[in-house]
Design a protein around this motif. Structure first.
Motif, PDB file in Angstrom:
ATOM      1  N   LEU A  80       0.845  -1.191   0.000  1.00  0.00           N
ATOM      2  CA  LEU A  80       0.000   0.000   0.000  1.00  0.00           C
ATOM      3  C   LEU A  80       0.884   1.246   0.000  1.00  0.00           C
ATOM      4  N   TYR A  81       0.437   2.225  -0.753  1.00  0.00           N
ATOM      5  CA  TYR A  81       1.207   3.453  -0.881  1.00  0.00           C
ATOM      6  C   TYR A  81       0.313   4.653  -0.672  1.00  0.00           C
ATOM      7  N   VAL A 124      -1.564   6.997   6.939  1.00  0.00           N
ATOM      8  CA  VAL A 124      -0.998   8.285   6.551  1.00  0.00           C
ATOM      9  C   VAL A 124      -1.908   9.402   7.029  1.00  0.00           C
ATOM     10  N   CYS A 125      -1.320  10.496   7.460  1.00  0.00           N
ATOM     11  CA  CYS A 125      -2.117  11.653   7.832  1.00  0.00           C
ATOM     12  C   CYS A 125      -1.336  12.923   7.505  1.00  0.00           C
ATOM     13  N   VAL A 126      -2.054  14.032   7.471  1.00  0.00           N
ATOM     14  CA  VAL A 126      -1.404  15.324   7.344  1.00  0.00           C
ATOM     15  C   VAL A 126      -1.280  15.873   8.761  1.00  0.00           C
ATOM     16  N   ALA A 127      -0.068  15.955   9.252  1.00  0.00           N
ATOM     17  CA  ALA A 127       0.148  16.375  10.632  1.00  0.00           C
ATOM     18  C   ALA A 127       0.072  17.893  10.763  1.00  0.00           C
ATOM     19  N   GLU A 128       0.384  18.572   9.689  1.00  0.00           N
ATOM     20  CA  GLU A 128       0.510  20.020   9.773  1.00  0.00           C
ATOM     21  C   GLU A 128       0.391  20.587   8.368  1.00  0.00           C
ATOM     22  N   ALA A 129      -0.227  21.754   8.244  1.00  0.00           N
ATOM     23  CA  ALA A 129      -0.298  22.402   6.943  1.00  0.00           C
ATOM     24  C   ALA A 129      -0.560  23.884   7.153  1.00  0.00           C
ATOM     25  N   PRO A 183      -7.064   1.081   1.137  1.00  0.00           N
ATOM     26  CA  PRO A 183      -6.934   1.409  -0.282  1.00  0.00           C
ATOM     27  C   PRO A 183      -8.149   2.197  -0.762  1.00  0.00           C
ATOM     28  N   GLY A 184      -7.919   3.276  -1.497  1.00  0.00           N
ATOM     29  CA  GLY A 184      -9.002   4.080  -2.030  1.00  0.00           C
ATOM     30  C   GLY A 184      -9.343   5.277  -1.161  1.00  0.00           C
ATOM     31  N   GLU A 185      -8.954   5.233   0.120  1.00  0.00           N
ATOM     32  CA  GLU A 185      -9.212   6.385   0.981  1.00  0.00           C
ATOM     33  C   GLU A 185      -8.316   7.540   0.546  1.00  0.00           C
ATOM     34  N   CYS A 195      -6.396  18.360   0.231  1.00  0.00           N
ATOM     35  CA  CYS A 195      -6.151  19.718   0.684  1.00  0.00           C
ATOM     36  C   CYS A 195      -6.474  20.625  -0.487  1.00  0.00           C
ATOM     37  N   LEU A 196      -7.719  21.116  -0.505  1.00  0.00           N
ATOM     38  CA  LEU A 196      -8.169  21.881  -1.662  1.00  0.00           C
ATOM     39  C   LEU A 196      -7.372  23.167  -1.877  1.00  0.00           C
ATOM     40  N   PRO A 197      -7.099  23.955  -0.798  1.00  0.00           N
ATOM     41  CA  PRO A 197      -6.333  25.187  -1.029  1.00  0.00           C
ATOM     42  C   PRO A 197      -4.968  24.927  -1.680  1.00  0.00           C
ATOM     43  N   HIS A 198      -4.377  23.799  -1.372  1.00  0.00           N
ATOM     44  CA  HIS A 198      -3.058  23.478  -1.944  1.00  0.00           C
ATOM     45  C   HIS A 198      -3.178  22.590  -3.182  1.00  0.00           C
ATOM     46  N   ARG A 199      -4.430  22.247  -3.549  1.00  0.00           N
ATOM     47  CA  ARG A 199      -4.701  21.333  -4.662  1.00  0.00           C
ATOM     48  C   ARG A 199      -3.902  20.041  -4.520  1.00  0.00           C
ATOM     49  N   LEU A 200      -3.871  19.590  -3.272  1.00  0.00           N
ATOM     50  CA  LEU A 200      -3.091  18.404  -2.956  1.00  0.00           C
ATOM     51  C   LEU A 200      -4.055  17.268  -2.612  1.00  0.00           C
ATOM     52  N   VAL A 201      -3.784  16.103  -3.164  1.00  0.00           N
ATOM     53  CA  VAL A 201      -4.581  14.919  -2.841  1.00  0.00           C
ATOM     54  C   VAL A 201      -3.634  13.805  -2.435  1.00  0.00           C
ATOM     55  N   ILE A 202      -3.943  13.192  -1.300  1.00  0.00           N
ATOM     56  CA  ILE A 202      -3.181  12.032  -0.861  1.00  0.00           C
ATOM     57  C   ILE A 202      -4.118  10.846  -0.961  1.00  0.00           C
ATOM     58  N   LYS A 203      -3.747   9.897  -1.778  1.00  0.00           N
ATOM     59  CA  LYS A 203      -4.623   8.771  -2.054  1.00  0.00           C
ATOM     60  C   LYS A 203      -3.900   7.491  -1.702  1.00  0.00           C
ATOM     61  N   ILE A 204      -4.624   6.580  -1.067  1.00  0.00           N
ATOM     62  CA  ILE A 204      -4.008   5.295  -0.744  1.00  0.00           C
ATOM     63  C   ILE A 204      -4.239   4.347  -1.900  1.00  0.00           C
ATOM     64  N   ALA A 205      -3.139   3.896  -2.446  1.00  0.00           N
ATOM     65  CA  ALA A 205      -3.193   3.021  -3.607  1.00  0.00           C
ATOM     66  C   ALA A 205      -2.437   1.751  -3.301  1.00  0.00           C
ATOM     67  N   GLY A 206      -2.654   0.772  -4.148  1.00  0.00           N
ATOM     68  CA  GLY A 206      -1.869  -0.447  -3.993  1.00  0.00           C
ATOM     69  C   GLY A 206      -2.718  -1.637  -3.648  1.00  0.00           C
ATOM     70  N   GLY A 207      -2.080  -2.554  -2.957  1.00  0.00           N
ATOM     71  CA  GLY A 207      -2.639  -3.883  -2.902  1.00  0.00           C
ATOM     72  C   GLY A 207      -1.821  -4.661  -3.917  1.00  0.00           C
ATOM     73  N   GLU A 208      -1.539  -4.016  -5.028  1.00  0.00           N
ATOM     74  CA  GLU A 208      -0.584  -4.565  -5.985  1.00  0.00           C
ATOM     75  C   GLU A 208       0.679  -3.707  -5.911  1.00  0.00           C
TER      76      GLU A 208
END
Ligand code: ZN
Length: 123
Positions: A35-36, A75-80, A96-98, A102-115
């Motif tokens: 998982l990534y 994974v979490c965003v500890a500070e921004a 996976p999929g969660e 962070c809309l103001p920063h146009r940042l998305v952290i997505k959990i991917a993998g399983g493969e």
């Protein structure tokens, strides 16, 4: 002779119980394997953090920073420094999929993998 038989059986039973315990402990530890946490800015992949390895990563873009922490398979965003801090308040994601956005920063952290996304990882 009978006592010896009983002893042998007891030892084999104990050994298999220990082996099972070790196996399930190993499997628990490997849950996060493959998982990534993929970090995107504007849809562009900035980095891919394996959830099996703890890390504390400062992602800085033109819009600001997000401190992304990987710990205990999540994974979490500890500070921004974004306005709403919605990303910080999203908490820890580990399935996976969660995702954390962070809309103001146009940042998305997505959990991917399983493969495995990389050739270097062998099972
Ligand atoms: Zn944010």
């Amino acid at each position: 002779m009978k006592r010896l038989d009983a002893l042998v059986i007891a030892v084999i039973l104990a050994a298999s119980v220990i082996a099972m315990a070790l196996l399930s402990a190993t499997r628990d530890g490997a849950d996060a394997d493959g998982l990534y946490a993929e970090v995107f800015e504007d849809g562009v992949l900035l980095r891919s953090l394996p959830l099996s390895e703890d890390c504390d990563d400062l992602v800085t873009t033109q819009r600001g920073f997000n401190r992304i922490v990987v710990a205990d398979g999540g994974v979490c965003v500890a500070e921004a420094d974004c306005g709403s801090k919605t990303c910080v308040h999203s908490g820890t994601k580990r399935l996976p999929g969660e995702m954390i956005a962070c809309l103001p920063h146009r940042l998305v952290i997505k959990i991917a993998g399983g493969e495995a996304p990389y050739d270097a990882i062998a099972y």
